[in-house]
Scaffold this motif. Structure first.
Motif, short mmCIF file in Angstrom:
data_model
loop_
_atom_site.label_atom_id
_atom_site.label_comp_id
_atom_site.label_asym_id
_atom_site.label_seq_id
_atom_site.Cartn_x
_atom_site.Cartn_y
_atom_site.Cartn_z
N VAL A 12 0.85 -1.18 0.00
CA VAL A 12 0.00 0.00 0.00
C VAL A 12 0.89 1.23 0.00
N LYS A 13 0.50 2.22 -0.76
CA LYS A 13 1.28 3.45 -0.82
C LYS A 13 0.92 4.39 0.33
N PRO A 14 1.87 5.21 0.76
CA PRO A 14 1.57 6.17 1.83
C PRO A 14 0.38 7.05 1.49
N THR A 17 -5.44 4.01 1.79
CA THR A 17 -6.17 3.23 2.78
C THR A 17 -5.83 1.76 2.66
N LEU A 18 -5.45 1.17 3.77
CA LEU A 18 -5.20 -0.26 3.86
C LEU A 18 -6.53 -0.97 4.09
N SER A 19 -6.85 -1.94 3.26
CA SER A 19 -8.10 -2.68 3.38
C SER A 19 -7.82 -4.17 3.38
N ASN A 78 -20.12 -14.09 6.02
CA ASN A 78 -19.37 -14.49 7.21
C ASN A 78 -17.95 -13.89 7.17
N GLN A 79 -17.89 -12.60 6.88
CA GLN A 79 -16.62 -11.90 6.78
C GLN A 79 -16.64 -10.65 7.64
N PHE A 80 -15.46 -10.25 8.11
CA PHE A 80 -15.30 -8.93 8.69
C PHE A 80 -14.04 -8.30 8.12
N SER A 81 -14.02 -6.98 8.07
CA SER A 81 -13.00 -6.26 7.33
C SER A 81 -12.38 -5.16 8.17
N LEU A 82 -11.18 -4.77 7.75
CA LEU A 82 -10.42 -3.70 8.38
C LEU A 82 -10.09 -2.64 7.34
N GLN A 83 -10.29 -1.39 7.70
CA GLN A 83 -9.81 -0.28 6.90
C GLN A 83 -8.98 0.64 7.79
N LEU A 84 -7.76 0.93 7.35
CA LEU A 84 -6.86 1.82 8.05
C LEU A 84 -6.45 2.91 7.08
N SER A 85 -6.85 4.11 7.35
CA SER A 85 -6.65 5.21 6.42
C SER A 85 -5.34 5.94 6.68
N SER A 86 -4.91 6.72 5.69
CA SER A 86 -3.74 7.60 5.81
C SER A 86 -2.52 6.87 6.33
N VAL A 87 -2.19 5.77 5.71
CA VAL A 87 -1.11 4.93 6.22
C VAL A 87 0.26 5.55 5.95
N THR A 88 1.21 5.20 6.79
CA THR A 88 2.61 5.58 6.66
C THR A 88 3.46 4.33 6.76
N PRO A 89 4.77 4.43 6.49
CA PRO A 89 5.63 3.24 6.64
C PRO A 89 5.58 2.62 8.04
N GLU A 90 5.22 3.39 9.06
CA GLU A 90 5.11 2.82 10.41
C GLU A 90 3.94 1.86 10.55
N ASP A 91 3.06 1.83 9.57
CA ASP A 91 1.96 0.87 9.57
C ASP A 91 2.36 -0.46 8.94
N THR A 92 3.58 -0.58 8.44
CA THR A 92 4.06 -1.85 7.92
C THR A 92 4.06 -2.89 9.03
N VAL A 117 1.73 -6.71 5.22
CA VAL A 117 1.37 -5.50 4.50
C VAL A 117 2.52 -4.51 4.64
N THR A 118 3.03 -4.06 3.51
CA THR A 118 4.12 -3.11 3.48
C THR A 118 3.62 -1.78 2.94
N VAL A 119 3.93 -0.71 3.64
CA VAL A 119 3.57 0.63 3.20
C VAL A 119 4.84 1.27 2.66
N SER A 120 4.85 1.54 1.38
CA SER A 120 6.04 2.08 0.73
C SER A 120 5.64 2.74 -0.58
#
Length: 121
Positions: A12-14, A17-19, A78-92, A117-120
């Protein structure tokens, strides 16, 4: 036997949103007594609890991540999901979806295999 499987992009790019999606088999995410969690582990660091959705659909988040985190579910799949917005490399990190048994010592008893998951840029 309950099984959990994470899926989603590994890169995922900085500022994007990580999904991720967790598909659960062998048990229903609406069954009482269990919660469904997202936990991550950055390289060289310990586990960090991110948030949870309960069997009734209520959500709770880590204070440090609450402003950027959203957990949702699709009971028909039968699923649940995660969204993390505005990611940075510290979210790797390696991201895990995890069941918690509220009746058995509140143990995190079933884990997905984890997904890197790598943020770069």
């Amino acid at each position: 036997q309950v099984q959990l499987q994470e899926s989603g992009p590994g890169l995922v790019k900085p500022y994007q949103t990580l999904s991720l999606t967790c598909t659960v088999s062998g048990g229903s995410i609406t069954t009482s007594g269990y919660t469904w969690n997202w936990i991550r582990q950055p390289p060289g660091k310990g586990l960090e609890w991110m948030g949870v959705i309960t069997y009734g659909g209520s959500t709770y988040y880590s204070p440090s991540l609450e402003s950027r985190t959203s957990i949702s579910r699709d009971t028909s799949k039968n699923q649940f999901s995660l969204q993390l917005s505005s990611v940075t490399p510290e979210d790797t990190a390696v991201y895990y979806c995890v069941r918690r048994d509220l009746k058995y010592g509140r143990a995190f008893d079933y884990w997905g295999q984890g997904t890197q998951v790598t943020v770069s840029s």
